[in-house]
Motif scaffolding. Structure first.
Motif, PDB file in Angstrom:
ATOM      1  N   GLU A  95      -2.377 -12.456   0.082  1.00 64.43           N
ATOM      2  CA  GLU A  95      -3.562 -12.143   0.933  1.00 64.43           C
ATOM      3  C   GLU A  95      -3.110 -12.567   2.446  1.00 64.43           C
ATOM      4  N   SER A  96      -2.335 -13.491   2.678  1.00 70.20           N
ATOM      5  CA  SER A  96      -2.176 -13.991   3.841  1.00 70.20           C
ATOM      6  C   SER A  96      -1.142 -13.045   4.637  1.00 70.20           C
ATOM      7  N   HIS A 154       7.627 -10.012   2.511  1.00 73.34           N
ATOM      8  CA  HIS A 154       7.306  -9.906   3.803  1.00 73.34           C
ATOM      9  C   HIS A 154       8.461  -9.404   4.603  1.00 73.34           C
ATOM     10  N   VAL A 155       9.348  -9.520   4.406  1.00 75.58           N
ATOM     11  CA  VAL A 155      10.628  -9.229   5.224  1.00 75.58           C
ATOM     12  C   VAL A 155      10.798  -7.434   4.970  1.00 75.58           C
ATOM     13  N   ILE A 207       3.035  -4.894   0.136  1.00 73.96           N
ATOM     14  CA  ILE A 207       2.512  -6.101  -0.077  1.00 73.96           C
ATOM     15  C   ILE A 207       1.642  -6.277  -1.446  1.00 73.96           C
ATOM     16  N   LYS A 208       0.725  -5.068  -1.370  1.00 75.54           N
ATOM     17  CA  LYS A 208      -0.173  -5.093  -2.633  1.00 75.54           C
ATOM     18  C   LYS A 208       0.687  -4.629  -3.810  1.00 75.54           C
ATOM     19  N   ILE A 209       1.714  -3.927  -3.586  1.00 74.57           N
ATOM     20  CA  ILE A 209       2.497  -3.486  -4.999  1.00 74.57           C
ATOM     21  C   ILE A 209       3.026  -4.823  -5.713  1.00 74.57           C
TER      22      ILE A 209
END
Length: 500
Positions: A94-95, A308-309, A324-326
């Motif tokens: 989430e962050s 994140h990268v 990110i959601k995957i």
């Protein structure tokens, strides 16, 4: 003084040994142009990590300048760092999400041109770099018959399909995406379907689906309808022979490299994958994208810890969040049935090859996707709508991932490995590369290219990426990969749940 370890980032507190280092021997690495030394306090196998700074219990362990885990105990300088003394830290997805703006994906403009390859024109989509007649089983019960048919006709290939019946709707939908995707792959001239007669989606229905997607020649037979295996084989062989004769009349034409769609895969990874072969393939990916071609990075579970990268490469904020959601959804899917992805990743072979956590594996894995902006995020076996660097949500199981990429239309796949693998695909040539010198020497019959000069410091990953570019162009022009020459045909279809 010969270097025997590599520092991947100036902020790291570990180095990776590229040779076996015995207890009491020197570990030698380079930092800022200077040779640094320390004494090994454990036996450090090749590809494994050694601490170059004191690491307190619970402190971050850094590689590539990123956290690959936290220590379970205090680790002294010179001690071995592996899966026994570090652990993976759960992600805070989430962050990592960002505010989404109303953005358009920038129009892609190639920066290089002039490279072409000889291929087979198709009425729809990209050209083929092969011209197969595909003998396609619609269910597991048709697989052996399909194998026999393919063995009788030069130019025919088959797959072994292990499902098609007793499935929930979502599993059936995935199987159909794979089968229709295989049929529509540019490397396929025409299709002979072999069904049983009582499978979930019959051979006639499958034929109709494929014919709605492509104008390629497609015929189908049902074993029960034809009166058994031998009668089916006779009819199917005749149909395949006629189709192969037609395919043999097609002449190759010259196409721009922008028509190439390359799948990028890794399997049996070790520390040399993230150090050498994956960066070289990343360079290859960038070169292809610069020429207007498309590349496809998959295995989304192996983004976790590096998501994140990877997301920083997204062309828009929406694509950033999709990456990110995957990863978040993948973990949630497993948690819903009481499972943890870190129980299976890294694999025992990965750990033996020096990869201690999923985070470490992922941070090396994503390097093979290159640096160009991600212009599209796909679900499994979906066909792209854009040109450029693309990613796909697939399983971490390499054969399943390759299956989905070939179903999405990849004409070829490049496959990095550290431990070694013989795998191949019947429809698309799979080029296997390794930066592990021992693996290349021991499995030279399976490895297509040796990238170990990167690890030895003899060549840069950029230089070897350029060599891979030339090799991929040669494969597009007809050069056989080793797995292709052997006739290897591995597929695996991802499932959401048990058979019913």
């Amino acid at each position: 003084m010969e270097i025997n370890a590599l520092l991947m980032n100036a902020n790291d507190n570990i180095v990776v040994c590229v040779k076996d280092v015995a207890l009491g021997s020197e570990v030698i690495y380079s930092q800022d142009g200077q040779h640094c030394t320390l004494i090994a306090k454990d036996n450090i196998p090749a590809c494994h990590k050694v601490a170059i700074k004191p690491i307190e219990k619970g402190a971050d362990v850094l590689k590539y300048g990123e956290r690959i885990g936290r220590s379970t105990c205090a680790i002294e300088v010179g001690q071995l760092v592996d899966h026994n003394n570090i652990y993976s830290v759960p992600r805070d997805y989430e962050s990592e999400l960002i505010e989404e703006a109303d953005e358009e994906v920038p129009q892609f403009v190639p920066t290089k041109s002039g490279v072409k390859f000889w291929g087979y024109r198709r009425a729809e989509g990209r050209p083929g770099i092969r011209n197969h007649v595909l003998i396609l089983p619609g269910c597991a019960c048709g697989s052996e018959t399909a194998r026999i048919v393919a063995s009788q006709v030069r130019g025919a290939v088959n797959i072994i399909f292990n499902t098609g019946c007793s499935d929930v709707a979502a599993n059936t939908a995935m199987s159909q995406k794979i089968l229709t995707g295989f049929a529509c792959n540019p490397n396929v001239y025409g299709v002979v379907i072999i069904g049983l007669g009582c499978e979930t989606v019959g051979h006639k229905q499958l034929r109709e689906k494929i014919c709605a997607m492509t104008s390629k020649p497609v015929v189908s037979f049902g074993i029960q309808e034809e009166g058994g295996t031998l009668k089916t084989i006779e009819k199917a062989v005749r149909a395949a022979r006629e189709m192969a004769a037609q395919a043999g009349m097609q002449q190759k034409e010259l196409f721009d490299l922008s028509e190439l769609f390359l799948g990028i895969e890794c399997g049996g990874s070790d520390a040399t994958s993230g150090i050498g072969s994956n960066p070289a393939v990343g360079e290859l990916s960038d070169l292809l994208v610069d020429h207007g071609a498309s590349t496809l990075l998959s295995e989304s579970i192996e983004w976790i810890g590096g998501e994140h990268v990877l997301a920083r490469r997204a062309a828009t904020s929406k694509l950033h969040n999709e990456v990110i959601k995957i990863c978040r959804d993948y973990e949630d899917h497993l948690k819903a049935v009481g499972q943890d992805c870190r129980a299976g990743q890294p694999t025992p072979g990965n750990k033996a090859g020096g990869l201690s956590t999923l985070d470490e594996k992922s941070l090396g894995c994503i390097r093979k996707g290159g640096t160009r902006p991600i212009v599209e995020v796909l679900q499994q076996a979906e066909r792209p709508t854009r040109q450029g660097a693309i990613v796909m949500d697939t399983a971490g199981y390499d054969i399943s991932s390759v299956t989905s990429m070939v179903a999405a239309g990849c004409q070829a796949v490049i496959f990095t490995t550290g431990r070694g693998t013989p795998t191949g695909n019947a429809i698309a040539p799979v080029m296997k590369v390794t930066a592990n010198e021992r693996t290349y020497r021991s499995m030279e019959d399976n490895m297509d290219y040796d990238l170990s000069p990167i690890v030895r410091g003899e060549k840069s990953y950029q230089a070897m990426g350029a060599e891979l570019f030339d090799e991929i162009v040669a494969i597009a022009n007809g050069k056989l990969t080793k797995a292709e020459a052997y006739g290897f045909s591995d597929i695996a279809v991802d499932h959401v749940c048990r058979f019913v």
